[in-house]
Design an enzyme around this catalytic site. Sequence first.
Site, PDB file in Angstrom:
ATOM      1  N   HIS A   1       0.811  -1.219   0.000  1.00 11.08           N
ATOM      2  CA  HIS A   1       0.000   0.000   0.000  1.00 11.08           C
ATOM      3  C   HIS A   1       0.847   1.273   0.000  1.00 11.08           C
ATOM      4  O   HIS A   1       0.309   2.370  -0.112  1.00 11.08           O
ATOM      5  CB  HIS A   1      -1.024  -0.006   1.143  1.00 11.08           C
ATOM      6  CG  HIS A   1      -0.495   0.360   2.492  1.00 11.08           C
ATOM      7  ND1 HIS A   1      -0.171  -0.568   3.451  1.00 11.08           N
ATOM      8  CD2 HIS A   1      -0.250   1.563   3.055  1.00 11.08           C
ATOM      9  CE1 HIS A   1       0.252   0.062   4.541  1.00 11.08           C
ATOM     10  NE2 HIS A   1       0.210   1.360   4.322  1.00 11.08           N
TER      11      HIS A   1
ATOM     12  N   ASP B   1       0.122  -7.541   1.680  1.00  9.50           N
ATOM     13  CA  ASP B   1       0.624  -6.168   1.715  1.00  9.50           C
ATOM     14  C   ASP B   1       2.151  -6.126   1.739  1.00  9.50           C
ATOM     15  O   ASP B   1       2.757  -5.792   2.755  1.00  9.50           O
ATOM     16  CB  ASP B   1       0.016  -5.433   2.925  1.00  9.50           C
ATOM     17  CG  ASP B   1       0.163  -3.921   2.821  1.00  9.50           C
ATOM     18  OD1 ASP B   1       0.609  -3.438   1.769  1.00  9.50           O
ATOM     19  OD2 ASP B   1      -0.170  -3.231   3.815  1.00  9.50           O
TER      20      ASP B   1
ATOM     21  N   GLN C   1       0.645   5.719  11.739  1.00 12.34           N
ATOM     22  CA  GLN C   1       0.753   6.245  10.379  1.00 12.34           C
ATOM     23  C   GLN C   1       2.194   6.689  10.065  1.00 12.34           C
ATOM     24  O   GLN C   1       2.798   7.426  10.836  1.00 12.34           O
ATOM     25  CB  GLN C   1      -0.216   7.424  10.188  1.00 12.34           C
ATOM     26  CG  GLN C   1      -1.588   6.976   9.699  1.00 12.34           C
ATOM     27  CD  GLN C   1      -2.225   5.891  10.540  1.00 12.34           C
ATOM     28  OE1 GLN C   1      -2.351   6.062  11.730  1.00 12.34           O
ATOM     29  NE2 GLN C   1      -2.598   4.787   9.925  1.00 12.34           N
ATOM     30  N   GLY C   2       2.688   6.234   8.941  1.00  9.27           N
ATOM     31  CA  GLY C   2       4.062   6.541   8.541  1.00  9.27           C
ATOM     32  C   GLY C   2       5.044   5.434   8.882  1.00  9.27           C
ATOM     33  O   GLY C   2       6.182   5.446   8.431  1.00  9.27           O
ATOM     34  N   ASP C   3       4.608   4.480   9.685  1.00 13.15           N
ATOM     35  CA  ASP C   3       5.464   3.324   9.988  1.00 13.15           C
ATOM     36  C   ASP C   3       5.257   2.203   8.985  1.00 13.15           C
ATOM     37  O   ASP C   3       6.056   1.259   8.929  1.00 13.15           O
ATOM     38  CB  ASP C   3       5.160   2.786  11.391  1.00 13.15           C
ATOM     39  CG  ASP C   3       5.607   3.739  12.484  1.00 13.15           C
ATOM     40  OD1 ASP C   3       6.655   4.383  12.307  1.00 13.15           O
ATOM     41  OD2 ASP C   3       4.902   3.843  13.503  1.00 13.15           O
ATOM     42  N   SER C   4       4.202   2.280   8.206  1.00 13.54           N
ATOM     43  CA  SER C   4       3.887   1.234   7.239  1.00 13.54           C
ATOM     44  C   SER C   4       5.085   0.882   6.380  1.00 13.54           C
ATOM     45  O   SER C   4       5.859   1.754   5.982  1.00 13.54           O
ATOM     46  CB  SER C   4       2.780   1.688   6.306  1.00 13.54           C
ATOM     47  OG  SER C   4       1.543   1.465   6.891  1.00 13.54           O
TER      48      SER C   4
END
Length: 287
Positions: free
Chosen positions: A98, A143, A231-234
């Site tokens: 993603h 993912d 959020q942003g660690d993905s």
Amino acid sequence: MCCAHEMDTDASDARGKSLKRSARCIKRSIAVGAAVAAAVALQSTGGASAAPAPTPTPGQQIIGGPPAKQGEFPFMVRLSMGCGGSLIREDVVLTAAHCVDGSGPNTSITVTAGVVDLQNPKAIKVKSKEVAQAPGYNGKGKDWALIKLAAPIKGQETLHLAEDDNFDRGTFTITGWGADKEGGAQQRYLRKAKVPFVNTATCKKAYGDQLTPGDEICAGFMAEGGVDTCQGDSGGPMFRRDEDGDWVQVGITSWGEGCARPGKPGVYTKVSAFSAQIEKAANKLMG
Ligand code: ARG
């Protein structure tokens, strides 16, 4: 970077893409309402007002623990669209599907390696050359994605992938430059935390059909919350030690409902389910 801010974006069109991805991410996040969508959009366009956390969670130091020490996680990289990744070969980064826009030649991503401080002038910065997104990826499960680098990153240890589910238990380390609390800002310094494995039955109870059990592995403190990726660690790795004391990657940060909420563990791509496919895909990336 599902829902991440645009702190280190350098591709001119990444902002628009980021917003699209944010929308996709929020769709998956059942309890995150339109208020957060608006807040995320605001942050993504550089708005100054901070997002109010929809459900305040106690102990919101999401990445949980202290900043990482320089050199502690040499395989950890930051991607310019606002995701994390792991160096699995000198010239291949593993991240989340993603975080990218499909497969093919791609020179728009900048990979930052070798530093915990993203503003360290000694940071190694390398451009992408090609992206391979998990075959059949459609926003649920699977993912993972690979980024082939324009040049190898030398001198940084690579991270080994779990080849079977032997390591899908115990306590895991998570790292990233993502938000330090739900709705929070991206971080300049890499953060780390430890989270316990959450079994599939428990995770299924938390998420129902949103969970894709064969593809995903959950981790977090079920009762108290308080420690999580956000959020942003993905795209960043979740990892632990193997029997020789070496790091082995068991997960890729994927999603969760909010961040660090009690009863809502973090959901990670189960690396052991895909490691053979990932290695094959890495071999197929153009040299
Ligand atoms: N989708 C998020 C990202 O793109 C990661 C969210 C992880 N959330 C969680 N509660 N563990 O950065």
